[in-house]
Write a protein that holds these residues in place. Structure first.
Motif, PDB file in Angstrom:
ATOM      1  N   GLY A   1      19.828  -6.358 -10.869  1.00  8.67           N
ATOM      2  CA  GLY A   1      20.304  -5.934  -9.518  1.00  8.67           C
ATOM      3  C   GLY A   1      21.270  -6.703  -8.826  1.00  8.67           C
ATOM      4  N   PRO A   2      21.550  -6.308  -7.770  1.00  9.22           N
ATOM      5  CA  PRO A   2      22.721  -6.893  -7.010  1.00  9.22           C
ATOM      6  C   PRO A   2      22.309  -8.298  -6.461  1.00  9.22           C
ATOM      7  CG  PRO A   2      21.792  -5.420  -5.567  1.00  9.22           C
ATOM      8  CD  PRO A   2      21.336  -5.076  -7.153  1.00  9.22           C
ATOM      9  N   VAL A   3      21.072  -8.661  -6.462  1.00  7.17           N
ATOM     10  CA  VAL A   3      20.686 -10.080  -5.850  1.00  7.17           C
ATOM     11  C   VAL A   3      21.084 -11.105  -7.075  1.00  7.17           C
ATOM     12  CG1 VAL A   3      18.602 -11.631  -5.842  1.00  7.17           C
ATOM     13  CG2 VAL A   3      18.461  -9.499  -4.756  1.00  7.17           C
ATOM     14  N   GLU A   4      21.263 -10.640  -8.278  1.00  3.41           N
ATOM     15  CA  GLU A   4      21.686 -11.772  -9.336  1.00  3.41           C
ATOM     16  C   GLU A   4      23.031 -11.195  -9.791  1.00  3.41           C
ATOM     17  OE1 GLU A   4      20.900 -14.491 -10.203  1.00  3.41           O
ATOM     18  OE2 GLU A   4      18.847 -14.572  -9.042  1.00  3.41           O
ATOM     19  N   GLY A   5      23.750 -10.287  -8.874  1.00  2.80           N
ATOM     20  CA  GLY A   5      25.159  -9.977  -9.431  1.00  2.80           C
ATOM     21  C   GLY A   5      25.329  -8.550 -10.156  1.00  2.80           C
ATOM     22  N   GLY A   6      24.291  -7.887 -10.001  1.00  5.66           N
ATOM     23  CA  GLY A   6      24.066  -6.536 -10.953  1.00  5.66           C
ATOM     24  C   GLY A   6      24.728  -5.470  -9.934  1.00  5.66           C
ATOM     25  N   PRO A   7      24.574  -4.172 -10.207  1.00  4.14           N
ATOM     26  CA  PRO A   7      25.197  -3.121  -9.576  1.00  4.14           C
ATOM     27  C   PRO A   7      24.634  -3.022  -8.144  1.00  4.14           C
ATOM     28  CG  PRO A   7      24.009  -2.460 -11.607  1.00  4.14           C
ATOM     29  CD  PRO A   7      24.088  -3.740 -11.655  1.00  4.14           C
ATOM     30  N   GLU A   8      25.442  -2.405  -7.216  1.00  7.98           N
ATOM     31  CA  GLU A   8      24.691  -2.091  -5.834  1.00  7.98           C
ATOM     32  C   GLU A   8      23.867  -0.873  -5.789  1.00  7.98           C
ATOM     33  OE1 GLU A   8      24.808  -3.662  -2.726  1.00  7.98           O
ATOM     34  OE2 GLU A   8      25.844  -5.213  -3.956  1.00  7.98           O
ATOM     35  N   SER A   9      23.775  -0.316  -6.892  1.00 14.22           N
ATOM     36  CA  SER A   9      22.990   1.103  -6.901  1.00 14.22           C
ATOM     37  C   SER A   9      21.491   0.589  -7.207  1.00 14.22           C
ATOM     38  CB  SER A   9      23.477   1.958  -7.940  1.00 14.22           C
ATOM     39  OG  SER A   9      23.222   1.358  -9.413  1.00 14.22           O
ATOM     40  N   LEU A  10      21.175  -0.606  -7.343  1.00 12.59           N
ATOM     41  CA  LEU A  10      19.872  -1.211  -7.719  1.00 12.59           C
ATOM     42  C   LEU A  10      19.410  -1.990  -6.308  1.00 12.59           C
ATOM     43  CD1 LEU A  10      20.069  -2.473 -11.314  1.00 12.59           C
ATOM     44  CD2 LEU A  10      18.917  -0.112 -10.475  1.00 12.59           C
ATOM     45  N   MET A  11      19.949  -1.877  -5.156  1.00 12.44           N
ATOM     46  CA  MET A  11      19.721  -2.489  -4.071  1.00 12.44           C
ATOM     47  C   MET A  11      18.404  -1.681  -3.397  1.00 12.44           C
ATOM     48  SD  MET A  11      20.109  -4.700  -1.783  1.00 12.44           S
ATOM     49  CE  MET A  11      21.804  -5.329  -1.645  1.00 12.44           C
ATOM     50  N   ASN A  12      17.426  -2.374  -2.879  1.00 10.77           N
ATOM     51  CA  ASN A  12      16.032  -2.048  -2.772  1.00 10.77           C
ATOM     52  C   ASN A  12      15.791  -2.362  -1.174  1.00 10.77           C
ATOM     53  OD1 ASN A  12      13.700  -0.951  -2.838  1.00 10.77           O
ATOM     54  ND2 ASN A  12      12.858  -2.871  -3.753  1.00 10.77           N
ATOM     55  N   PRO A  13      16.350  -1.625  -0.258  1.00 14.32           N
ATOM     56  CA  PRO A  13      16.010  -2.148   1.114  1.00 14.32           C
ATOM     57  C   PRO A  13      14.688  -1.537   1.758  1.00 14.32           C
ATOM     58  CG  PRO A  13      17.712  -0.091   1.296  1.00 14.32           C
ATOM     59  CD  PRO A  13      17.300  -0.497  -0.205  1.00 14.32           C
ATOM     60  N   TYR A  14      14.067  -2.396   2.598  1.00 15.04           N
ATOM     61  CA  TYR A  14      12.746  -2.146   3.103  1.00 15.04           C
ATOM     62  C   TYR A  14      12.725  -1.643   4.676  1.00 15.04           C
ATOM     63  CZ  TYR A  14      10.185  -3.263  -1.183  1.00 15.04           C
ATOM     64  OH  TYR A  14       9.709  -3.522  -2.275  1.00 15.04           O
ATOM     65  N   GLY A  15      12.193  -0.816   5.213  1.00 18.12           N
ATOM     66  CA  GLY A  15      12.185  -0.424   6.552  1.00 18.12           C
ATOM     67  C   GLY A  15      10.682  -0.201   7.277  1.00 18.12           C
TER      68      GLY A  15
END
Length: 302
Positions: free
Chosen positions: A219-233
């Motif tokens: 995922g994006p944490v290690e340079g992968g695609p932004e589509s795998l971002m996982n935000p929490y609210g």
């Protein structure tokens, strides 16, 4: 619902509730119980224990945390059976807010999703740069894929990713397995059956050494695609809809987990030296629009 994005609502979470006192001069929330519904990932990683213990100690209250998939957690909130919800599916959060069930949403933290699989990597997707290509190869080779299948935030993200890849899960064969369980259990199931699954990085790292699974697509944490971002609210249940909810305590909790102290706990929480979540509530330039559903306009924009 117009008040959801108002500046007045923002101030409440920061300090007003925490300073309330009863007639004896004691903090008004002492001795009360907060019911929190949350995703299995925050529970399985152990982060919730750290956050809740600190909050309980500081304010002499109890947090009753119920770990559910996001869909089930939101249904519990809609029924007025909890005071606050912590989750990671913004589209579902927006529906919850728009329907009037939730107020004062705050960004809390983020990590990312990863596609993990057995070491043999039957679909040969290790190191793939795009999620769509990886999923297309899994489907083309009919390699086992274990889905959460539980209407959780992770399940919602998975379905979104299949859709973006132009693939319909309804057409899949026996290789696509409806696991119907929490993230930890699904990782164990994938480890036993082989194949792949979509996991949040935090739970995967926390279970490092308990399975033979490996990250195939970052995922994006290690340079992968932004589509795998996982935000929490984190969202308070609306007391105007359910009078029984403990709104004051819910806002005290939201104020704490989004404070510098709460964010430091999130930022410093690790497993085997790996950071599992990244704080997102504090910023040099605050994003006040985080509180309102996507597509809504504040009165100042009209």
């Amino acid at each position: 619902m117009a008040a959801v994005g108002s500046s007045g609502a923002v101030g409440v979470a920061g300090c007003a509730v925490l300073g309330s006192e009863d007639t004896d001069g004691e903090p008004g929330i002492v001795g009360e119980t907060l019911t929190l519904t949350t995703t299995t990932s925050t529970y399985d990683t152990g982060l919730l224990d750290e956050l809740n213990a600190s909050f309980e100690d500081r304010y002499s209250v109890t947090v009753d945390a119920v770990a559910q998939g996001t869909g089930a957690a939101l249904e519990t909130a809609r029924n007025g059976d909890c005071d606050v919800v912590m989750l990671h599916a913004r589209s579902l959060e927006d529906e919850f807010l728009e329907a009037g069930y939730g107020v004062n949403r705050r960004d809390l933290m983020f990590n990312d999703f990863v596609i993990v699989g057995e070491p043999d990597d039957p679909a040969e997707i290790a190191g793939e740069d795009t999620v769509e290509t990886a999923l297309t190869e899994i489907a083309a080779t009919e390699s086992t894929f274990v889905s959460r299948g539980d209407y959780s935030g992770t399940h919602a993200k998975e379905l979104e990713l299949w859709d973006k890849a132009g693939l319909a899960v309804e057409s899949f064969g026996d290789w696509y397995i409806d696991g119907g369980d929490g993230m930890g259990a699904i990782l164990n199931q994938t480890n036993m059956q082989g194949g792949y699954t979509l996991a949040d990085r935090g739970t995967f790292l926390n279970m490092h050494g308990q399975t033979d699974l490996e990250i195939c697509v970052e995922g994006p944490v290690e340079g992968g695609p932004e589509s795998l971002m996982n935000p929490y609210g984190v969202v308070a249940v609306n007391p105007a809809v359910h009078e029984n909810v403990n709104y004051d305590l819910a806002m005290a909790y939201i104020g704490y987990v989004t404070s510098s102290d709460g964010q430091e706990i999130i930022e410093s929480y690790t497993s085997d030296g790996e950071q599992l979540f990244f704080a997102e509530a504090l910023a040099a330039e605050p994003n006040f629009q985080q509180h309102v559903p996507d597509g809504w306009e504040s009165s100042s924009d009209e």
